[in-house]
Motif scaffolding. Structure first.
Motif, mmCIF file in Angstrom:
data_model
loop_
_atom_site.group_PDB
_atom_site.id
_atom_site.type_symbol
_atom_site.label_atom_id
_atom_site.label_comp_id
_atom_site.label_asym_id
_atom_site.label_seq_id
_atom_site.Cartn_x
_atom_site.Cartn_y
_atom_site.Cartn_z
ATOM 1 N N THR A 1 -9.843 -8.785 13.734
ATOM 2 C CA THR A 1 -10.754 -9.262 12.690
ATOM 3 C C THR A 1 -10.341 -8.791 11.304
ATOM 4 O O THR A 1 -10.704 -9.408 10.304
ATOM 5 N N THR A 2 -9.576 -7.682 11.238
ATOM 6 C CA THR A 2 -9.260 -7.063 9.960
ATOM 7 C C THR A 2 -7.838 -6.519 9.993
ATOM 8 O O THR A 2 -7.396 -5.997 11.009
ATOM 9 N N LEU A 3 -7.131 -6.651 8.866
ATOM 10 C CA LEU A 3 -5.872 -5.940 8.677
ATOM 11 C C LEU A 3 -6.130 -4.843 7.656
ATOM 12 O O LEU A 3 -6.787 -5.074 6.637
ATOM 13 N N ILE A 4 -5.631 -3.668 7.932
ATOM 14 C CA ILE A 4 -5.808 -2.525 7.044
ATOM 15 C C ILE A 4 -4.446 -2.216 6.440
ATOM 16 O O ILE A 4 -3.504 -1.868 7.153
ATOM 17 N N LEU A 5 -4.319 -2.395 5.118
ATOM 18 C CA LEU A 5 -3.057 -2.175 4.414
ATOM 19 C C LEU A 5 -3.000 -0.732 3.923
ATOM 20 O O LEU A 5 -3.960 -0.231 3.328
ATOM 21 N N LEU A 6 -1.877 -0.080 4.152
ATOM 22 C CA LEU A 6 -1.666 1.306 3.756
ATOM 23 C C LEU A 6 -0.419 1.392 2.887
ATOM 24 O O LEU A 6 0.482 0.574 3.006
ATOM 25 N N GLY A 7 -0.364 2.406 2.029
ATOM 26 C CA GLY A 7 0.803 2.608 1.177
ATOM 27 C C GLY A 7 0.678 2.002 -0.202
ATOM 28 O O GLY A 7 1.625 2.012 -0.983
ATOM 29 N N LEU A 8 -0.485 1.468 -0.537
ATOM 30 C CA LEU A 8 -0.746 0.887 -1.857
ATOM 31 C C LEU A 8 -1.814 1.734 -2.546
ATOM 32 O O LEU A 8 -2.551 2.470 -1.886
ATOM 33 N N PRO A 9 -1.942 1.630 -3.876
ATOM 34 C CA PRO A 9 -3.034 2.338 -4.534
ATOM 35 C C PRO A 9 -4.373 1.926 -3.893
ATOM 36 O O PRO A 9 -4.534 0.786 -3.467
ATOM 37 N N ASP A 10 -5.268 2.847 -3.815
ATOM 38 C CA ASP A 10 -6.594 2.623 -3.214
ATOM 39 C C ASP A 10 -6.545 2.386 -1.705
ATOM 40 O O ASP A 10 -7.483 1.831 -1.136
ATOM 41 N N VAL B 1 5.824 1.553 0.039
ATOM 42 C CA VAL B 1 6.158 1.404 1.451
ATOM 43 C C VAL B 1 4.867 0.960 2.141
ATOM 44 O O VAL B 1 3.931 1.743 2.315
ATOM 45 N N LEU B 2 4.819 -0.304 2.491
ATOM 46 C CA LEU B 2 3.627 -0.898 3.083
ATOM 47 C C LEU B 2 3.661 -0.753 4.594
ATOM 48 O O LEU B 2 4.692 -0.981 5.227
ATOM 49 N N THR B 3 2.542 -0.352 5.165
ATOM 50 C CA THR B 3 2.315 -0.412 6.599
ATOM 51 C C THR B 3 0.943 -1.031 6.805
ATOM 52 O O THR B 3 0.181 -1.193 5.845
ATOM 53 N N ALA B 4 0.646 -1.385 8.033
ATOM 54 C CA ALA B 4 -0.652 -2.007 8.308
ATOM 55 C C ALA B 4 -1.147 -1.574 9.676
ATOM 56 O O ALA B 4 -0.379 -1.133 10.527
ATOM 57 N N PHE C 1 6.630 -11.343 0.268
ATOM 58 C CA PHE C 1 6.853 -10.600 -0.958
ATOM 59 C C PHE C 1 7.936 -11.208 -1.830
ATOM 60 O O PHE C 1 8.003 -10.938 -3.019
ATOM 61 N N SER C 2 8.784 -12.066 -1.280
ATOM 62 C CA SER C 2 9.802 -12.699 -2.111
ATOM 63 C C SER C 2 9.163 -13.612 -3.148
ATOM 64 O O SER C 2 9.767 -13.918 -4.165
ATOM 65 N N THR C 3 7.923 -14.027 -2.929
ATOM 66 C CA THR C 3 7.236 -14.869 -3.904
ATOM 67 C C THR C 3 6.726 -14.076 -5.098
ATOM 68 O O THR C 3 6.269 -14.653 -6.073
ATOM 69 N N LEU C 4 6.789 -12.759 -5.056
ATOM 70 C CA LEU C 4 6.297 -11.942 -6.165
ATOM 71 C C LEU C 4 7.197 -11.980 -7.385
ATOM 72 O O LEU C 4 6.768 -11.675 -8.475
ATOM 73 N N ALA C 5 8.459 -12.339 -7.227
ATOM 74 C CA ALA C 5 9.379 -12.341 -8.363
ATOM 75 C C ALA C 5 8.894 -13.345 -9.395
ATOM 76 O O ALA C 5 8.950 -14.539 -9.187
ATOM 77 N N GLU D 1 -9.000 0.545 15.959
ATOM 78 C CA GLU D 1 -7.800 0.257 15.162
ATOM 79 C C GLU D 1 -6.530 0.516 15.956
ATOM 80 O O GLU D 1 -6.470 1.432 16.774
ATOM 81 N N SER D 2 -5.499 -0.277 15.647
ATOM 82 C CA SER D 2 -4.182 -0.066 16.236
ATOM 83 C C SER D 2 -3.490 1.087 15.526
ATOM 84 O O SER D 2 -3.988 1.604 14.521
ATOM 85 N N GLU D 3 -2.342 1.460 16.019
ATOM 86 C CA GLU D 3 -1.497 2.393 15.291
ATOM 87 C C GLU D 3 -0.857 1.635 14.135
ATOM 88 O O GLU D 3 -0.923 0.413 14.061
ATOM 89 N N GLU D 4 -0.193 2.361 13.226
ATOM 90 C CA GLU D 4 0.453 1.726 12.074
ATOM 91 C C GLU D 4 1.665 0.908 12.494
ATOM 92 O O GLU D 4 2.359 1.248 13.449
ATOM 93 N N SER D 5 1.910 -0.152 11.740
ATOM 94 C CA SER D 5 3.103 -0.976 11.934
ATOM 95 C C SER D 5 4.340 -0.218 11.460
ATOM 96 O O SER D 5 4.233 0.854 10.853
ATOM 97 N N GLU D 6 5.476 -0.813 11.677
ATOM 98 C CA GLU D 6 6.711 -0.283 11.108
ATOM 99 C C GLU D 6 6.600 -0.389 9.585
ATOM 100 O O GLU D 6 5.946 -1.294 9.066
ATOM 101 N N PRO D 7 7.232 0.501 8.825
ATOM 102 C CA PRO D 7 7.125 0.442 7.360
ATOM 103 C C PRO D 7 7.919 -0.715 6.767
ATOM 104 O O PRO D 7 8.949 -1.121 7.309
#
Length: 122
Positions: A38-47, A84-87, A17-21, A95-101
């Motif tokens: 096979t898949t990462l599920i991103l949570l905490g973002l729109p949609d 606040v992104l989790t995955a 995320f430091s590359t977003l600046a 599916e696994s449980e959520e990652s740390e935020p």
């Protein structure tokens, strides 16, 4: 108990995320996960939830690491704001449980100001 291998996401994503600046666009989300991921599920973002393919890649810190993955996500499409992104990781069994935020702020920089010109004969 949280999946400790996916929880590494919170640490590794800092560099991503430091590359977003100053630039919107695709962000690589790096993490450790089980070999069958096979898949990462991103949570905490729109949609959310957002499913992105997990791609096995070489760990630059440990080339022998076979459980290192990345996923691309286009952050240019989300509005400026605090998130606040989790995955979660997914394999053929579920599916696994959520990652740390991981909290972060997406903000496009303000336009440059105070521009001056100088002329040089060199």
């Amino acid at each position: 108990m949280k999946n400790k291998s996916i929880a590494v996401l919170a640490v590794l994503i800092v560099l991503t995320f430091s590359t977003l600046a100053g630039a919107a666009g695709f962000v690589k989300v790096y993490c450790h996960s089980d070999p069958g991921t096979t898949t990462l599920i991103l949570l905490g973002l729109p949609d959310s939830p957002i499913e992105v393919p997990a791609v096995r890649t070489e760990n630059p810190d440990d080339p022998t690491d076979r459980d290192y993955f990345y996923a691309d996500y286009d952050m240019g499409q989300i509005p400026d704001g605090s998130y606040v992104l989790t995955a979660k990781a997914r394999n053929m069994w579920g599916e696994s449980e959520e990652s740390e935020p991981y909290p972060f702020v997406k903000k496009v920089p303000a336009g440059p100001s105070g521009i001056t010109l100088s002329v040089s004969n060199e």
